[in-house]
Design a protein around this motif. Sequence first.
Motif, PDB file in Angstrom:
ATOM      1  N   GLU A  45      21.087  52.565 -30.436  1.00  0.00           N
ATOM      2  CA  GLU A  45      20.062  51.939 -29.611  1.00  0.00           C
ATOM      3  C   GLU A  45      20.330  50.459 -29.357  1.00  0.00           C
ATOM      4  OE1 GLU A  45      16.357  52.733 -31.522  1.00  0.00           O
ATOM      5  OE2 GLU A  45      16.249  54.789 -30.772  1.00  0.00           O
ATOM      6  N   GLN A  46      21.469  49.970 -29.819  1.00  0.00           N
ATOM      7  CA  GLN A  46      21.857  48.588 -29.545  1.00  0.00           C
ATOM      8  C   GLN A  46      23.193  48.517 -28.811  1.00  0.00           C
ATOM      9  OE1 GLN A  46      21.628  45.954 -32.932  1.00  0.00           O
ATOM     10  NE2 GLN A  46      19.798  46.931 -33.735  1.00  0.00           N
ATOM     11  N   LYS A  47      23.511  49.553 -28.075  1.00  0.00           N
ATOM     12  CA  LYS A  47      24.809  49.595 -27.389  1.00  0.00           C
ATOM     13  C   LYS A  47      24.734  48.924 -26.020  1.00  0.00           C
ATOM     14  CE  LYS A  47      27.513  53.187 -27.706  1.00  0.00           C
ATOM     15  NZ  LYS A  47      28.125  54.537 -27.506  1.00  0.00           N
ATOM     16  N   ILE A  48      25.684  48.037 -25.779  1.00  0.00           N
ATOM     17  CA  ILE A  48      25.834  47.362 -24.487  1.00  0.00           C
ATOM     18  C   ILE A  48      27.190  47.748 -23.912  1.00  0.00           C
ATOM     19  CG2 ILE A  48      25.964  45.136 -23.304  1.00  0.00           C
ATOM     20  CD1 ILE A  48      24.472  43.957 -25.771  1.00  0.00           C
ATOM     21  N   THR A  88      28.465  57.077 -15.082  1.00  0.00           N
ATOM     22  CA  THR A  88      27.867  58.406 -15.149  1.00  0.00           C
ATOM     23  C   THR A  88      27.646  58.830 -16.596  1.00  0.00           C
ATOM     24  OG1 THR A  88      28.913  59.052 -13.057  1.00  0.00           O
ATOM     25  CG2 THR A  88      28.147  60.826 -14.498  1.00  0.00           C
ATOM     26  N   ASN A  89      26.416  59.172 -16.909  1.00  0.00           N
ATOM     27  CA  ASN A  89      26.047  59.676 -18.241  1.00  0.00           C
ATOM     28  C   ASN A  89      26.370  58.694 -19.363  1.00  0.00           C
ATOM     29  OD1 ASN A  89      25.142  62.153 -17.136  1.00  0.00           O
ATOM     30  ND2 ASN A  89      27.233  62.948 -17.155  1.00  0.00           N
ATOM     31  N   SER A  90      26.409  57.420 -19.064  1.00  0.00           N
ATOM     32  CA  SER A  90      26.637  56.427 -20.112  1.00  0.00           C
ATOM     33  C   SER A  90      25.428  56.380 -21.041  1.00  0.00           C
ATOM     34  CB  SER A  90      26.858  55.045 -19.490  1.00  0.00           C
ATOM     35  OG  SER A  90      26.879  54.042 -20.489  1.00  0.00           O
ATOM     36  N   ASP A  91      25.683  56.261 -22.347  1.00  0.00           N
ATOM     37  CA  ASP A  91      24.589  56.230 -23.317  1.00  0.00           C
ATOM     38  C   ASP A  91      24.254  54.802 -23.761  1.00  0.00           C
ATOM     39  OD1 ASP A  91      26.859  55.729 -24.781  1.00  0.00           O
ATOM     40  OD2 ASP A  91      26.334  57.056 -26.440  1.00  0.00           O
ATOM     41  N   HIS A 123      22.637  55.936 -12.027  1.00  0.00           N
ATOM     42  CA  HIS A 123      21.458  55.478 -12.754  1.00  0.00           C
ATOM     43  C   HIS A 123      21.740  55.080 -14.206  1.00  0.00           C
ATOM     44  CE1 HIS A 123      17.166  55.457 -14.085  1.00  0.00           C
ATOM     45  NE2 HIS A 123      17.024  54.979 -12.850  1.00  0.00           N
ATOM     46  N   PRO A 124      22.651  54.142 -14.427  1.00  0.00           N
ATOM     47  CA  PRO A 124      22.841  53.651 -15.798  1.00  0.00           C
ATOM     48  C   PRO A 124      21.614  52.878 -16.253  1.00  0.00           C
ATOM     49  CG  PRO A 124      23.967  52.226 -14.248  1.00  0.00           C
ATOM     50  CD  PRO A 124      23.464  53.403 -13.449  1.00  0.00           C
ATOM     51  N   ALA A 125      21.331  52.915 -17.531  1.00  0.00           N
ATOM     52  CA  ALA A 125      20.149  52.235 -18.052  1.00  0.00           C
ATOM     53  C   ALA A 125      20.301  50.718 -17.944  1.00  0.00           C
ATOM     54  CB  ALA A 125      19.924  52.627 -19.513  1.00  0.00           C
ATOM     55  N   ASN A 126      19.299  50.085 -17.380  1.00  0.00           N
ATOM     56  CA  ASN A 126      19.137  48.634 -17.416  1.00  0.00           C
ATOM     57  C   ASN A 126      20.391  47.852 -17.003  1.00  0.00           C
ATOM     58  OD1 ASN A 126      16.564  49.225 -18.534  1.00  0.00           O
ATOM     59  ND2 ASN A 126      17.508  49.400 -20.555  1.00  0.00           N
ATOM     60  N   PRO A 127      20.819  48.005 -15.750  1.00  0.00           N
ATOM     61  CA  PRO A 127      21.981  47.234 -15.294  1.00  0.00           C
ATOM     62  C   PRO A 127      21.606  45.787 -15.001  1.00  0.00           C
ATOM     63  CG  PRO A 127      21.113  48.543 -13.483  1.00  0.00           C
ATOM     64  CD  PRO A 127      20.307  48.915 -14.714  1.00  0.00           C
ATOM     65  N   VAL A 169      21.791  63.776 -27.326  1.00  0.00           N
ATOM     66  CA  VAL A 169      22.091  64.343 -28.641  1.00  0.00           C
ATOM     67  C   VAL A 169      23.595  64.275 -28.918  1.00  0.00           C
ATOM     68  CG1 VAL A 169      22.042  66.447 -30.043  1.00  0.00           C
ATOM     69  CG2 VAL A 169      20.079  65.826 -28.613  1.00  0.00           C
ATOM     70  N   SER A 170      24.422  64.516 -27.891  1.00  0.00           N
ATOM     71  CA  SER A 170      25.869  64.523 -28.069  1.00  0.00           C
ATOM     72  C   SER A 170      26.418  63.159 -28.431  1.00  0.00           C
ATOM     73  CB  SER A 170      26.548  65.013 -26.803  1.00  0.00           C
ATOM     74  OG  SER A 170      26.220  64.180 -25.703  1.00  0.00           O
ATOM     75  N   SER A 171      25.628  62.096 -28.198  1.00  0.00           N
ATOM     76  CA  SER A 171      26.096  60.732 -28.464  1.00  0.00           C
ATOM     77  C   SER A 171      25.571  60.185 -29.786  1.00  0.00           C
ATOM     78  CB  SER A 171      25.670  59.796 -27.314  1.00  0.00           C
ATOM     79  OG  SER A 171      26.215  60.234 -26.101  1.00  0.00           O
ATOM     80  N   ARG A 172      24.707  60.925 -30.446  1.00  0.00           N
ATOM     81  CA  ARG A 172      24.119  60.425 -31.697  1.00  0.00           C
ATOM     82  C   ARG A 172      25.141  60.437 -32.831  1.00  0.00           C
ATOM     83  NH1 ARG A 172      18.542  60.055 -31.376  1.00  0.00           N
ATOM     84  NH2 ARG A 172      17.602  61.099 -29.591  1.00  0.00           N
TER      85      ARG A 172
END
Length: 338
Positions: free
Chosen positions: A146-149, A192-195, A235-239, A335-338
């Motif tokens: 949850e802290q990945k940039i 695409t699908n970046s976590d 739609h990447p999170a928070n660009p 889930v696949s990135s956890r």
Amino acid sequence: MALIILALCLFSIDNLKAQNRQTTIAFGSCNNQDEPQPLWPSIVATDPDLWIWLGDNIYADTENMDTLANKYNRLLQHPGYQALQKTAAITGTWDDHDYGYNDADGNYPKKAESQQLFLDFMGVPADDPVRKQEGIYRSYTYGEGEQKIKVLLLDGRYHRDPFNELFGLYLPNYGGDLLGEAQWQWLERELTNSDAQIHLIASGMQVLPTGYAYTSWSAYPNARKRLLRLLETTHPANPILLSGDRHVGELAKIELAGYAQPVYEITSSGMTHHREPSRHGNRHRIGQQVGALNFGLLTIDWGEAETKVTMQIRGVEHKVLLEQKLTFEKTPIPVSSR
């Protein structure tokens, strides 16, 4: 020069891990190695985890690769920059003056050689795949979970078509491109699908302004539209867009489909020289341009339910010249990135 780089680059962005609930990222551009560089003490004092170069990191303006290497070496030997290298990871992209010369594009005859010297300057390993591709575009991730940039470094020079310039105006080149198809495909894959929770997209030239008096993505309207649509579709999170080039500091925003709040661009330019601010040329601007020596700063506070980001343009002696605060809700991690 490579030996100097290996001795000074004590940190690798590939191995960075967030250590606490706050991440600090500093950035800047337009740094003439032959002029006084008074910002380094203020930059080092912010204790950034990461420094991002946004182009014109030196002013080479040459086709002589020995000259280019010597100018990089001069910056590497600056005590202020050496102090930063001891405490922060460093990465970045280029713009025209460090790539080749003013307004240099894909026709620059020494671009392959210049690429290798730039990557030497950045401390990129000799066996890194970017050494063999055409262009310096690449990405890195900082932190975990949850802290990945994710930091995406665009190359708007190696494949750029010529400007449609007339009497000092950069008129629209509708058929022209900045990135080249290989880079576009790479960027789509990366988004695409970046976590990652935050995506920093770094460009030497500004993306959002629509005026034609200065170089920006607006000189290539279809490429600019393609970039913004790519953010909407992937739609990447928070660009957040980072840019340089203009010799001023600036904040701007734009509404994009699928995002609950605007997408922001922060421009930091003028580490050793600046121009007078303008009131025109960017209908997306927030507040006023900053006509002073400046660097940019992102302070990211990782909360349990939301992330707060403070974007600042700072000057000499830590003075805050522009500021914008954002709040992002946490994005669920696949889930696949956890």
